[in-house]
Scaffold this active site. Sequence first.
Site, PDB file in Angstrom:
ATOM      1  N   GLU A  73     -60.964 -17.644 -55.129  1.00 51.02           N
ATOM      2  CA  GLU A  73     -60.756 -16.574 -56.128  1.00 51.02           C
ATOM      3  C   GLU A  73     -60.274 -15.411 -55.232  1.00 51.02           C
ATOM      4  O   GLU A  73     -59.489 -14.471 -55.676  1.00 51.02           O
ATOM      5  CB  GLU A  73     -61.830 -16.342 -56.699  1.00 51.02           C
ATOM      6  N   GLU A 106     -67.179 -24.922 -59.047  1.00 55.93           N
ATOM      7  CA  GLU A 106     -68.471 -24.187 -59.825  1.00 55.93           C
ATOM      8  C   GLU A 106     -68.764 -25.296 -61.096  1.00 55.93           C
ATOM      9  O   GLU A 106     -70.051 -25.250 -61.113  1.00 55.93           O
ATOM     10  CB  GLU A 106     -67.835 -22.704 -60.415  1.00 55.93           C
TER      11      GLU A 106
HETATM   12  C1  3H9 Z   1     -61.490 -19.253 -61.025  1.00 53.05           C
HETATM   13  O1  3H9 Z   1     -61.547 -20.509 -60.996  1.00 53.05           O
HETATM   14  C2  3H9 Z   1     -62.089 -18.185 -61.548  1.00 53.05           C
HETATM   15  C3  3H9 Z   1     -63.533 -18.640 -61.729  1.00 53.05           C
HETATM   16  O2  3H9 Z   1     -64.504 -18.484 -60.727  1.00 53.05           O
HETATM   17  C4  3H9 Z   1     -64.366 -17.943 -62.937  1.00 53.05           C
HETATM   18  C5  3H9 Z   1     -63.775 -17.987 -64.151  1.00 53.05           C
HETATM   19  C6  3H9 Z   1     -64.892 -17.469 -65.282  1.00 53.05           C
HETATM   20  N1  3H9 Z   1     -54.578 -22.673 -63.472  1.00 53.05           N
HETATM   21  O3  3H9 Z   1     -49.584 -24.649 -56.126  1.00 53.05           O
HETATM   22  P1  3H9 Z   1     -48.724 -25.888 -56.832  1.00 53.05           P
HETATM   23  C7  3H9 Z   1     -50.534 -24.676 -61.488  1.00 53.05           C
HETATM   24  S1  3H9 Z   1     -59.929 -18.661 -60.434  1.00 53.05           S
HETATM   25  C8  3H9 Z   1     -53.540 -22.717 -64.045  1.00 53.05           C
HETATM   26  O4  3H9 Z   1     -47.120 -25.877 -56.783  1.00 53.05           O
HETATM   27  P2  3H9 Z   1     -49.731 -27.830 -55.037  1.00 53.05           P
HETATM   28  C9  3H9 Z   1     -49.407 -23.855 -60.745  1.00 53.05           C
HETATM   29  O5  3H9 Z   1     -49.080 -22.744 -61.556  1.00 53.05           O
HETATM   30  C10 3H9 Z   1     -58.953 -20.002 -60.367  1.00 53.05           C
HETATM   31  N2  3H9 Z   1     -52.662 -23.429 -63.281  1.00 53.05           N
HETATM   32  O6  3H9 Z   1     -49.370 -27.024 -56.208  1.00 53.05           O
HETATM   33  C11 3H9 Z   1     -48.269 -24.869 -60.997  1.00 53.05           C
HETATM   34  O7  3H9 Z   1     -47.829 -24.633 -62.119  1.00 53.05           O
HETATM   35  P3  3H9 Z   1     -46.285 -24.972 -62.511  1.00 53.05           P
HETATM   36  C12 3H9 Z   1     -59.220 -20.465 -58.715  1.00 53.05           C
HETATM   37  C13 3H9 Z   1     -52.651 -23.753 -62.078  1.00 53.05           C
HETATM   38  O8  3H9 Z   1     -49.876 -29.266 -55.236  1.00 53.05           O
HETATM   39  C14 3H9 Z   1     -48.885 -26.356 -60.628  1.00 53.05           C
HETATM   40  O9  3H9 Z   1     -50.265 -25.920 -60.868  1.00 53.05           O
HETATM   41  N3  3H9 Z   1     -58.305 -21.431 -58.454  1.00 53.05           N
HETATM   42  C15 3H9 Z   1     -53.950 -23.543 -61.334  1.00 53.05           C
HETATM   43  O10 3H9 Z   1     -49.130 -27.401 -53.931  1.00 53.05           O
HETATM   44  C16 3H9 Z   1     -48.774 -26.940 -59.357  1.00 53.05           C
HETATM   45  O11 3H9 Z   1     -49.257 -25.786 -58.186  1.00 53.05           O
HETATM   46  C17 3H9 Z   1     -57.314 -21.220 -57.385  1.00 53.05           C
HETATM   47  O12 3H9 Z   1     -56.864 -20.456 -57.136  1.00 53.05           O
HETATM   48  C18 3H9 Z   1     -55.002 -22.807 -62.212  1.00 53.05           C
HETATM   49  N4  3H9 Z   1     -56.111 -22.855 -61.715  1.00 53.05           N
HETATM   50  O13 3H9 Z   1     -51.301 -27.084 -54.949  1.00 53.05           O
HETATM   51  C19 3H9 Z   1     -56.521 -22.508 -57.298  1.00 53.05           C
HETATM   52  N5  3H9 Z   1     -53.756 -23.814 -60.081  1.00 53.05           N
HETATM   53  O14 3H9 Z   1     -45.885 -26.611 -62.060  1.00 53.05           O
HETATM   54  C20 3H9 Z   1     -54.922 -22.022 -57.193  1.00 53.05           C
HETATM   55  C21 3H9 Z   1     -52.327 -24.282 -60.086  1.00 53.05           C
HETATM   56  O15 3H9 Z   1     -46.223 -24.615 -63.899  1.00 53.05           O
HETATM   57  N6  3H9 Z   1     -54.324 -23.069 -56.862  1.00 53.05           N
HETATM   58  N7  3H9 Z   1     -51.823 -24.224 -61.136  1.00 53.05           N
HETATM   59  O16 3H9 Z   1     -45.577 -24.090 -61.790  1.00 53.05           O
HETATM   60  C22 3H9 Z   1     -53.921 -23.764 -55.725  1.00 53.05           C
HETATM   61  O17 3H9 Z   1     -54.405 -23.376 -54.698  1.00 53.05           O
HETATM   62  C23 3H9 Z   1     -52.860 -24.776 -55.850  1.00 53.05           C
HETATM   63  O18 3H9 Z   1     -52.210 -24.803 -56.827  1.00 53.05           O
HETATM   64  C24 3H9 Z   1     -53.499 -26.105 -55.662  1.00 53.05           C
HETATM   65  C25 3H9 Z   1     -52.439 -27.353 -55.882  1.00 53.05           C
HETATM   66  C26 3H9 Z   1     -54.030 -26.502 -54.253  1.00 53.05           C
HETATM   67  C27 3H9 Z   1     -54.476 -26.481 -56.941  1.00 53.05           C
END
Ligand code: 3H9
Length: 700
Positions: A125, A105
């Site tokens: 999301e 975004e």
């Molecule tokens: C959003 O964006 C809302 C908006 O539309 C509107 C707002 C107003 N935040 O999965 P992994 C951490 S909602 C904080 O094992 P990978 C995760 O907790 C968000 N932390 O790694 C972990 O921490 P830790 C929409 C995050 O390489 C570490 O990163 N976004 C976030 O297999 C590693 O994670 C999503 O839903 C975050 N957003 O995969 C994306 N994302 O080491 C969700 C990750 O302390 N995330 N962490 O345990 C993913 O799909 C995967 O984590 C990603 C990396 C592909 C990014």
Amino acid sequence: MTAQYHVHGDIAVITLANPPVNGLGLSTRQGIADGLAQAQADASVKAIVLTGAGKAFSGGADIKEFGSDKALQEPNLNSVIAALENASKPVVAAIHSVAMGGGLELALGCHYRVVAPGCSVALPEVKLGILPGAGGTQRLPRVLGVETALNMIVSGEAVKSELLASAPGQKLFDKLAASPESLMEEAQAFARSVADVRPLPLVRKLPAKHPQGDAYFQFVRNMVKGMAKNFPAPLKCVDAVAAATTSRSFDEGLVRERELFLALMATPESRALRHLFLAERAASKIPDVPSDTPQRSIQAVAVIGAGTMGGGIAMNFLNAGIPVKMLEMKPEALERGLATIRKNYEAQVKKGKLKQDKYEQRMALLSTTLDYADLAQADLIIEAVFEEIGVKEAVFRQLDAVAKPGAILASNTSTLDVDKIASFTQRPQDVVGMHFFSPANVMKLLEVVRGAQTGKDVLATVMAIAKKIKKTAVVSGVCDGFIGNRMIEQYSRQAGFLIEEGCTPAQVDKAIEKFGFAMGPFRMGDLAGNDIGWAIRKRRYQEKPGMKYSKTADLLCEMGRYGQKTSAGWYDYVPGKRDALPSALVVEMIEKHRKDLGITPRKISDEEIVQRLVLSLVNEGAHILEEGIASKSGDIDMVYLTGYGFPLHRGGPMHYAGELGLFNVVQAMHRFAQNPLDDAAFWQPAPLLARLAAAGQVFN
Ligand code: 3H9
């Protein structure tokens, strides 16, 4: 500050620097806003590049910040995006690796986007039970077309940047860089090339139209409704994208998106999914085993026992490209095991889920032996033999004799004492439990049982290998049944009491299935085999003579009704079919049993059924937490969500208890304790639960 600002000649570069994935928390948002202001105030700067440090452009809004004041504090994400759009100089997003959610975004608020190949692009999301809340539902349809955008938003699935960049008519990316390495150079050159272009292009100015809007959205709503089941977010995603096409102005669409976003954020389903996201990642961390603990190298695995379990376990490693040697006592048993593995893979090939050459590669990694001496080279040996301590003793004594120093010796036991098993060897530090769930090649859950002497490097290695074979690993201390089976025993006891007091098996199953469980306790018993529970209870009657049990399940087994395998259990089955048909014989048996006990059956509400079943899990879970068998409540939830069919939208038993309010949970337990046909002693709230309830807190 978690964003950096540098000037390279006439280009300012703002770099998100909030590891691990540049989540857009308050300080990062502030950093972007500050960088933008600085670049605009600097006359020597002609254009701005926005990028991310490390392994992501941005993974989106900071999930850990959700629910806190920081998430709302200015500059919020929408304000930062507005600042990007309104910048007086062109802003070019230089996108690589991961651009998800708020990260995408943010990029859509920039004037231009240059992307590296191989980048995962998504608005995920919906997987957190919400929808994109910073303009994603309004802007993505404008650059990719309504249908592609809606597919991405409703599924939450990631699409590779090169695929999107080559889509006809797409306006998401202005340039696909040659490689991730050249991205920054190309983005800066691009920024220079557009430095003087005015007016600055804005995604919000593009149209969002669908030629057959009404019919299309009607069709999609019907389809999504059928698939979304217990989750409200997917349908709301459709509403938000529809608003992009029908609103009188872009800002009116944004307002609609905001309303829907805030409403979803407050739903229990979203709280459950966000909890699940964090709990899943937290489960891999063990409090006293730091992330830099050295790991042992696992290049070769051995599995002892080629039965259903051993075969399933072996397949996990073959799928991950790790060679497996399977040991059995007799050649026929090895042959049978091999045939089952082949049959499983061939079924996948038939369904088109596995390519023939991949199947052959996997089978080529599998070898067999009848001789323990052949296991000398294995780095990890997993025993999956008959569940009897004498049998385990024989296996572990032999392993101790042949395994190389440093090999990890794992037991797949589901009930036996891992410390005792370790004591059969001279190397208890190398022994660990790896409790797979059946079918082991399918089920996500792996309970890693930590013995009193299990080495930290062994634990770190097993957790890492679990990730490699795509399991959700949860650490459990040593106790009878570990986390999952110890809790399910209480749940089964409640199911038995409910039958005695007046329910039919079908009523109990239906009530808990309506709550969201994949299968009720009686259908589950029939599937797993009622004789298994019978054997465990017989042991319990010896060990804990004071424990109260309903005898109906024993009577059922005495009738030879073991479940689907005998075409008769709590239900009747037509041989070869799995449909559970009510059984008059079982009803008769239950009624006679009640009469023998002098019980007058009463009508029991579905609500009581669900509460007694679920809260029995919660109370035992609280004991497990207090004893340190599980180190955090999220671990217990992960066990139930991934191994026992607990409904995802409820977030696991311990999270669900928090949703009910622990005070209410304790009150309900006091009520259940008054029931003379139940087990009053069990319903004494676990001390931890009582303390948290009194303090108005939840499990953590
Ligand atoms: C959003 O964006 C809302 C908006 O539309 C509107 C707002 C107003 N935040 O999965 P992994 C951490 S909602 C904080 O094992 P990978 C995760 O907790 C968000 N932390 O790694 C972990 O921490 P830790 C929409 C995050 O390489 C570490 O990163 N976004 C976030 O297999 C590693 O994670 C999503 O839903 C975050 N957003 O995969 C994306 N994302 O080491 C969700 C990750 O302390 N995330 N962490 O345990 C993913 O799909 C995967 O984590 C990603 C990396 C592909 C990014």
